[in-house]
Design an enzyme around this catalytic site. Structure first.
Site, PDB file in Angstrom:
ATOM      1  N   GLY A 190     103.824  34.656 -51.189  1.00  0.00           N
ATOM      2  CA  GLY A 190     104.610  34.720 -49.951  1.00  0.00           C
ATOM      3  C   GLY A 190     105.141  33.361 -49.574  1.00  0.00           C
ATOM      4  N   GLY A 191     104.864  32.958 -48.312  1.00  0.00           N
ATOM      5  CA  GLY A 191     105.384  31.691 -47.794  1.00  0.00           C
ATOM      6  C   GLY A 191     104.955  30.495 -48.621  1.00  0.00           C
ATOM      7  N   GLY A 425     135.564  20.720 -71.942  1.00  0.00           N
ATOM      8  CA  GLY A 425     134.975  20.478 -70.629  1.00  0.00           C
ATOM      9  C   GLY A 425     133.671  19.717 -70.732  1.00  0.00           C
ATOM     10  N   ALA A 426     132.976  19.942 -71.840  1.00  0.00           N
ATOM     11  CA  ALA A 426     131.684  19.279 -71.996  1.00  0.00           C
ATOM     12  C   ALA A 426     131.861  17.767 -72.105  1.00  0.00           C
ATOM     13  CB  ALA A 426     130.972  19.839 -73.214  1.00  0.00           C
TER      14      ALA A 426
HETATM   15  C1  HXC Z   1      94.452  36.103 -44.524  1.00  0.00           C
HETATM   16  C2  HXC Z   1      93.804  36.294 -46.712  1.00  0.00           C
HETATM   17  C3  HXC Z   1      95.158  36.257 -47.133  1.00  0.00           C
HETATM   18  C4  HXC Z   1      96.159  36.143 -46.125  1.00  0.00           C
HETATM   19  C5  HXC Z   1      93.910  36.428 -48.889  1.00  0.00           C
HETATM   20  N1  HXC Z   1      93.071  36.409 -47.830  1.00  0.00           N
HETATM   21  N2  HXC Z   1      95.188  36.348 -48.477  1.00  0.00           N
HETATM   22  N3  HXC Z   1      93.463  36.225 -45.421  1.00  0.00           N
HETATM   23  N4  HXC Z   1      95.753  36.075 -44.837  1.00  0.00           N
HETATM   24  N5  HXC Z   1      97.454  36.068 -46.425  1.00  0.00           N
HETATM   25  C6  HXC Z   1      91.613  36.462 -47.846  1.00  0.00           C
HETATM   26  C7  HXC Z   1      91.084  37.833 -48.264  1.00  0.00           C
HETATM   27  O1  HXC Z   1      91.029  38.690 -47.160  1.00  0.00           O
HETATM   28  C8  HXC Z   1      89.693  37.455 -48.770  1.00  0.00           C
HETATM   29  O2  HXC Z   1      88.856  37.267 -47.645  1.00  0.00           O
HETATM   30  C9  HXC Z   1      89.918  36.079 -49.389  1.00  0.00           C
HETATM   31  O3  HXC Z   1      91.136  35.585 -48.825  1.00  0.00           O
HETATM   32  C10 HXC Z   1      90.092  36.145 -50.872  1.00  0.00           C
HETATM   33  O4  HXC Z   1      91.084  37.117 -51.187  1.00  0.00           O
HETATM   34  P1  HXC Z   1      90.899  38.206 -52.338  1.00  0.00           P
HETATM   35  O5  HXC Z   1      91.979  39.194 -52.166  1.00  0.00           O
HETATM   36  O6  HXC Z   1      89.479  38.702 -52.325  1.00  0.00           O
HETATM   37  O7  HXC Z   1      91.088  37.307 -53.622  1.00  0.00           O
HETATM   38  P2  HXC Z   1      91.852  37.651 -54.969  1.00  0.00           P
HETATM   39  O8  HXC Z   1      91.427  38.964 -55.495  1.00  0.00           O
HETATM   40  O9  HXC Z   1      91.672  36.448 -55.848  1.00  0.00           O
HETATM   41  O10 HXC Z   1      93.396  37.776 -54.591  1.00  0.00           O
HETATM   42  C11 HXC Z   1      94.101  36.689 -54.045  1.00  0.00           C
HETATM   43  C12 HXC Z   1      95.478  37.126 -53.548  1.00  0.00           C
HETATM   44  C13 HXC Z   1      95.347  38.327 -52.620  1.00  0.00           C
HETATM   45  C14 HXC Z   1      96.361  37.477 -54.756  1.00  0.00           C
HETATM   46  C15 HXC Z   1      96.118  35.918 -52.865  1.00  0.00           C
HETATM   47  O11 HXC Z   1      94.382  38.020 -51.611  1.00  0.00           O
HETATM   48  C16 HXC Z   1      96.628  38.690 -51.962  1.00  0.00           C
HETATM   49  O12 HXC Z   1      97.457  39.367 -52.544  1.00  0.00           O
HETATM   50  N6  HXC Z   1      96.776  38.229 -50.694  1.00  0.00           N
HETATM   51  C17 HXC Z   1      97.975  38.512 -49.941  1.00  0.00           C
HETATM   52  C18 HXC Z   1      99.164  37.782 -50.526  1.00  0.00           C
HETATM   53  C19 HXC Z   1     100.427  38.010 -49.772  1.00  0.00           C
HETATM   54  O13 HXC Z   1     101.063  39.048 -49.839  1.00  0.00           O
HETATM   55  N7  HXC Z   1     100.804  37.011 -48.992  1.00  0.00           N
HETATM   56  C20 HXC Z   1     102.043  37.048 -48.290  1.00  0.00           C
HETATM   57  C21 HXC Z   1     101.737  36.880 -46.834  1.00  0.00           C
HETATM   58  S1  HXC Z   1     103.284  36.986 -45.994  1.00  0.00           S
HETATM   59  P3  HXC Z   1      87.285  37.608 -47.678  1.00  0.00           P
HETATM   60  O14 HXC Z   1      86.845  37.401 -46.275  1.00  0.00           O
HETATM   61  O15 HXC Z   1      87.185  39.005 -48.143  1.00  0.00           O
HETATM   62  O16 HXC Z   1      86.717  36.616 -48.655  1.00  0.00           O
HETATM   63  C22 HXC Z   1     103.932  35.452 -46.114  1.00  0.00           C
HETATM   64  C23 HXC Z   1     105.295  35.350 -45.540  1.00  0.00           C
HETATM   65  C24 HXC Z   1     105.650  33.967 -45.146  1.00  0.00           C
HETATM   66  O17 HXC Z   1     103.380  34.552 -46.624  1.00  0.00           O
HETATM   67  C25 HXC Z   1     107.135  33.819 -45.197  1.00  0.00           C
HETATM   68  C26 HXC Z   1     107.590  32.411 -44.989  1.00  0.00           C
HETATM   69  C27 HXC Z   1     108.955  32.206 -45.595  1.00  0.00           C
END
Ligand code: HXC
Length: 535
Positions: A190-191, A425-426
């Site tokens: 994501g971000g 052109g190159a």
């Molecule tokens: C809060 C988060 C989090 C998030 C992960 N965690 N991502 N908490 N916000 N964005 C937490 C989980 O709940 C978990 O907490 C711990 O981190 C580890 O995550 P897991 O999923 O258990 O680990 P893993 O299997 O290794 O997977 C990692 C991951 C996955 C691939 C990053 O967590 C994931 O897909 N997260 C979401 C990614 C995503 O879509 N982000 C986009 C957000 S929107 P616990 O307590 O269980 O340990 C964004 C938009 C911004 O970013 C735009 C700006 C331009």
């Protein structure tokens, strides 16, 4: 890979002694102990079992021993009013920030801690990163971001998004002022992906780092496509296909050592010059080999990296984006100890033609070097732009113009050596004199013309060829005549479009003295807010 889980030596703290100089520092010490415990053995094992290091272990490899000073270690996460889901209340809010020395020079860094809510970015976490970005910009020193993050922290909602926007804003303000390097060492989701893409260089570690705007689960949901983390956004994919990653390494330690190496070529900011590194050795016998390197057969490839290695200080070539758009080679090298940015067509791949990806790759590199006072050398052997429907429809006109623009806009010393083909052109694009190149040299093997012999005779002698009894034979004869009379460096030499045809074996010497002559180059550009590069 070395693990340093026992991190208590990272700060100079005497945890056993609650009395310091007779004063009671109990509360102070308790906080320190609590902070130390955050890096529990379990937390370390969790990272290590994935082939990853703890955030602090990474920092210790990146910086010179004993120089890193952490700041804001004791901030706590923001309170959430209408939060959703669990929050972990830790000191530091999941990111380490601070400053230290890299090869004796000041640098700033932040490193996200995946063990704290997946390294996700909340308001305080973002404020810390912004604080260190501001400091790096103010002090004129490079900033390195080590990213291991699930993106915007979902619990903190819009505050996380605002945090990202603040980081992007600082990335843009710092662009061209201080070197910014991103190191991806886990997920960057994501971000988390956009700050790296604004920064100057992106490093990734193979297999353990992934970058994507939306992960495989969302791809499945929205598009019903099955794709693995690796295939969607692994290091190989970003190094070879998307070009997002400039450098990839097999493990985290080597990735961080790579960052140290890259920094050794760069100035700390746009007002300084690159550090001088005295490693040059006379390469007399190697220089002689330059005479042999271009094959007699104009269609036979050779490796332009050999040319680079023969010209530059021994072992000093550091290639950037090696796996992406391999028809152009870019990187840093040292000539008599001084950093030069190299842009070289690679005849071994796609005959060295310029296509969309190679134009973009080289253009961005030229912009970087120009921002940071790094002189440029173009090594040219290019038959032209890659033809075809795919390239035209995908915008080769616009993307090819980027390279043209980048060279023309660069005010650093600029030299070109035409090794072999320089057609159409190159010829113009690859830093020709009329594009503002300071010196253009050519080897006797250079072929400078509007187009290659076969194409030229097909147009000029269409009638004769169609009436000929043996058009293939006639075409071959005419092409040979064209090559001999037109496609050589001497017409351009006589007309002053190149400065000198040189013996290849004196190339290094020639370049050293030419760059020396250009050292005080000063260009006054027309006053304007900024140009409008064809993005
Ligand atoms: C809060 C988060 C989090 C998030 C992960 N965690 N991502 N908490 N916000 N964005 C937490 C989980 O709940 C978990 O907490 C711990 O981190 C580890 O995550 P897991 O999923 O258990 O680990 P893993 O299997 O290794 O997977 C990692 C991951 C996955 C691939 C990053 O967590 C994931 O897909 N997260 C979401 C990614 C995503 O879509 N982000 C986009 C957000 S929107 P616990 O307590 O269980 O340990 C964004 C938009 C911004 O970013 C735009 C700006 C331009």
């Amino acid at each position: 890979m070395y693990y340093l889980w026992n991190l208590s030596d990272r700060v100079n703290r005497n945890q056993n002694n609650m009395d310091i100089n007779g004063r009671n520092f109990t509360k102070f010490q308790e906080r320190l102990q609590k902070y130390e415990k955050q890096n529990s053995k379990e937390a370390a094992e969790k990272q290590h079992s994935k082939g990853k290091l703890l955030a602090y272990e990474r920092i210790l490899i990146l910086f010179d021993k004993g120089t890193f000073e952490e700041i804001d270690a004791f901030v706590t996460p923001a309170a959430i009013d209408k939060g959703f889901g669990r929050m972990t209340h830790t000191y530091g809010d999941g990111v380490i920030i601070g400053h230290g020395k890299i090869s004796g020079r000041l640098a700033f860094a932040y490193a996200q801690d995946f063990n704290v809510m997946g390294g996700s970015l909340g308001a305080v976490h973002a404020a810390k990163i912004i604080k260190i970005q501001n400091m790096a910009l103010k002090m004129g020193a490079p900033i390195i971001g080590i990213i291991d993050s699930g993106g915007a922290r979902i619990q903190e909602g819009v505050a996380s998004l605002a945090g990202y926007a603040g980081i992007f804003y600082r990335n843009v303000q710092s662009s061209g002022v201080i070197p910014q390097i991103s190191v991806i060492m886990g997920p960057a989701a994501g971000g988390a992906v956009y700050s790296p893409s604004i920064t100057d260089f992106v490093f990734m570690t193979n297999k353990t780092s992934h970058m994507f705007v939306t992960g495989p689960n969302v791809v499945k949901e929205v598009l019903n496509q099955e794709v693995s983390f690796e295939d969607l956004g692994g290091a190989e994919v970003h190094a070879r296909k998307s070009g997002v990653a400039n450098m990839i390494y097999e493990d985290e330690e080597n990735t961080l050592l790579g960052v140290r190496k890259l920094l050794s070529y760069l100035p700390s900011n746009n007002l300084e010059n690159s550090p001088y590194v005295c490693i040059s050795e006379p390469q007399k016998e190697i220089e002689e080999r330059l005479r042999e390197i271009v094959p007699d057969d104009a269609n036979k490839p050779y490796d332009v990296k050999d040319v680079i290695n023969y010209i530059f200080d021994k072992g000093s070539f550091y290639e950037i984006s090696e796996l992406f758009a391999q028809n152009i080679v870019i990187g840093f090298g040292r000539l008599d100890g001084k950093t030069i940015g190299i842009i070289a067509n690679q005849p071994k791949v796609l005959a060295g033609t310029l296509d969309i990806n190679s134009s973009m790759k080289a253009a961005r590199f030229v912009r970087f070097c120009d921002s940071f006072n790094i002189p440029l050398l173009a090594l040219e052997d290019v038959p032209g732009f890659l033809p075809g429907v795919d390239q035209e429809h995908s915008g080769i006109i616009r993307h090819g113009a980027k390279l043209l623009y980048a060279f023309a806009d660069a005010t650093v010393p600029r030299i070109t050596i035409i090794l072999r083909k320089s057609y159409g052109g190159a010829y113009c694009v690859m830093n020709s004199k009329n594009l503002g190149g300071d010196f253009n040299f050519a080897w006797p093997t250079a072929e400078i013309a509007v187009m290659g012999p076969e194409g030229a005779v097909a147009i000029l002698y269409r009638k004769e060829l169609s009436e000929s009894e043996d058009p293939a034979k006639l075409k071959k004869e005419l092409a040979a005549k064209y090559r001999n009379e037109i496609a050589n460096p001497y017409i351009a030499d006589e007309k002053g479009f190149i400065d000198e045809v040189i013996d290849p074996s004196i190339t290094r010497k020639k370049l050293i003295s030419a760059f020396e002559a250009l050292e005080n180059k000063h260009v006054v550009s027309p006053s304007r807010k900024h140009g409008n590069i064809p993005l």
